[in-house]
Motif scaffolding. Structure first.
Motif, PDB file in Angstrom:
ATOM      1  N   SER A  30     -62.127 -12.457 -50.203  1.00 10.31           N
ATOM      2  CA  SER A  30     -61.555 -12.875 -51.486  1.00 10.31           C
ATOM      3  C   SER A  30     -62.564 -12.877 -52.619  1.00 10.31           C
ATOM      4  O   SER A  30     -62.422 -13.643 -53.570  1.00 10.31           O
ATOM      5  N   ILE A  31     -63.596 -12.056 -52.516  1.00 14.31           N
ATOM      6  CA  ILE A  31     -64.458 -11.849 -53.675  1.00 14.31           C
ATOM      7  C   ILE A  31     -63.668 -11.033 -54.682  1.00 14.31           C
ATOM      8  O   ILE A  31     -63.160  -9.959 -54.371  1.00 14.31           O
ATOM      9  N   ASN A  32     -63.554 -11.536 -55.877  1.00 20.45           N
ATOM     10  CA  ASN A  32     -62.707 -10.890 -56.877  1.00 20.45           C
ATOM     11  C   ASN A  32     -63.410  -9.734 -57.581  1.00 20.45           C
ATOM     12  O   ASN A  32     -62.802  -8.721 -57.899  1.00 20.45           O
ATOM     13  N   ALA A  33     -64.677  -9.930 -57.883  1.00 17.26           N
ATOM     14  CA  ALA A  33     -65.434  -8.901 -58.585  1.00 17.26           C
ATOM     15  C   ALA A  33     -66.907  -9.068 -58.249  1.00 17.26           C
ATOM     16  O   ALA A  33     -67.351 -10.162 -57.883  1.00 17.26           O
ATOM     17  N   THR A  52     -64.277  -4.532 -60.398  1.00 17.40           N
ATOM     18  CA  THR A  52     -63.255  -5.412 -59.835  1.00 17.40           C
ATOM     19  C   THR A  52     -62.813  -4.936 -58.462  1.00 17.40           C
ATOM     20  O   THR A  52     -63.201  -3.862 -57.992  1.00 17.40           O
ATOM     21  N   ASN A  53     -61.951  -5.738 -57.839  1.00 15.94           N
ATOM     22  CA  ASN A  53     -61.395  -5.332 -56.546  1.00 15.94           C
ATOM     23  C   ASN A  53     -60.563  -4.072 -56.659  1.00 15.94           C
ATOM     24  O   ASN A  53     -60.428  -3.319 -55.699  1.00 15.94           O
ATOM     25  N   ASN A  76     -68.814  -4.963 -48.413  1.00 14.91           N
ATOM     26  CA  ASN A  76     -69.074  -5.938 -49.480  1.00 14.91           C
ATOM     27  C   ASN A  76     -70.468  -5.763 -50.056  1.00 14.91           C
ATOM     28  O   ASN A  76     -71.273  -6.703 -50.113  1.00 14.91           O
ATOM     29  N   GLN A  99     -65.770 -15.472 -56.753  1.00 16.23           N
ATOM     30  CA  GLN A  99     -64.795 -15.706 -55.700  1.00 16.23           C
ATOM     31  C   GLN A  99     -63.959 -16.904 -56.118  1.00 16.23           C
ATOM     32  O   GLN A  99     -64.495 -18.004 -56.264  1.00 16.23           O
ATOM     33  N   PHE A 100     -62.688 -16.655 -56.324  1.00 18.13           N
ATOM     34  CA  PHE A 100     -61.809 -17.657 -56.927  1.00 18.13           C
ATOM     35  C   PHE A 100     -62.431 -18.070 -58.260  1.00 18.13           C
ATOM     36  O   PHE A 100     -62.577 -17.240 -59.131  1.00 18.13           O
ATOM     37  N   ASP A 101     -62.842 -19.275 -58.464  1.00 17.17           N
ATOM     38  CA  ASP A 101     -63.447 -19.691 -59.730  1.00 17.17           C
ATOM     39  C   ASP A 101     -64.935 -19.973 -59.609  1.00 17.17           C
ATOM     40  O   ASP A 101     -65.535 -20.560 -60.496  1.00 17.17           O
TER      41      ASP A 101
END
Length: 115
Positions: A30-33, A52-53, A76, A99-101
């Motif tokens: 869930s790493i977003n960017a 980004t993803n 990753n 990752q998330f916030d």
């Protein structure tokens, strides 16, 4: 928690190239960017490139046409190819992930461009 480890910094001559690599470990899901920032002692840390993803890349104006960011979503990792280097590219380059916030940073790798 995500841990980021950079490699590939060093000394290059003006006009030369370097390749930076960053590997994420820990909770890599869930790493977003991911991306790269850089900092010199007298200035604030600045974004160089982000990806980004979805594979969309954003570059700082100073990096456009010279630097290329790439990401291996399976491993990753995120790489930054630095071409046509200039003395003003001299800085500590930091790997970044969100990752998330939560923001995560590597310890940095020094890039020195000098003749």
């Amino acid at each position: 928690q995500v841990q980021l480890v950079e490699s590939g910094g060093g000394l290059a001559r003006p006009g030369g190239s370097l390749r930076l690599s960053c590997a994420a470990s820990g909770n890599r899901f869930s790493i977003n960017a991911m991306g790269w920032y850089r900092q010199v002692p007298t200035k604030e840390r600045e974004m160089v490139a982000l990806i980004t993803n979805g594979g969309s890349a954003v570059y700082a104006d100073s990096a456009k046409g010279r630097f290329t960011i790439s990401r291996d979503f399976t491993e990753n990792t995120v790489d930054l190819q630095l071409n046509s280097l200039k003395p003003e590219d001299t800085a500590v380059y930091y790997c970044y992930a969100i990752q998330f916030d939560m923001d995560y940073w590597g310890h940095g790798t020094l890039v020195t461009v000098s003749s």
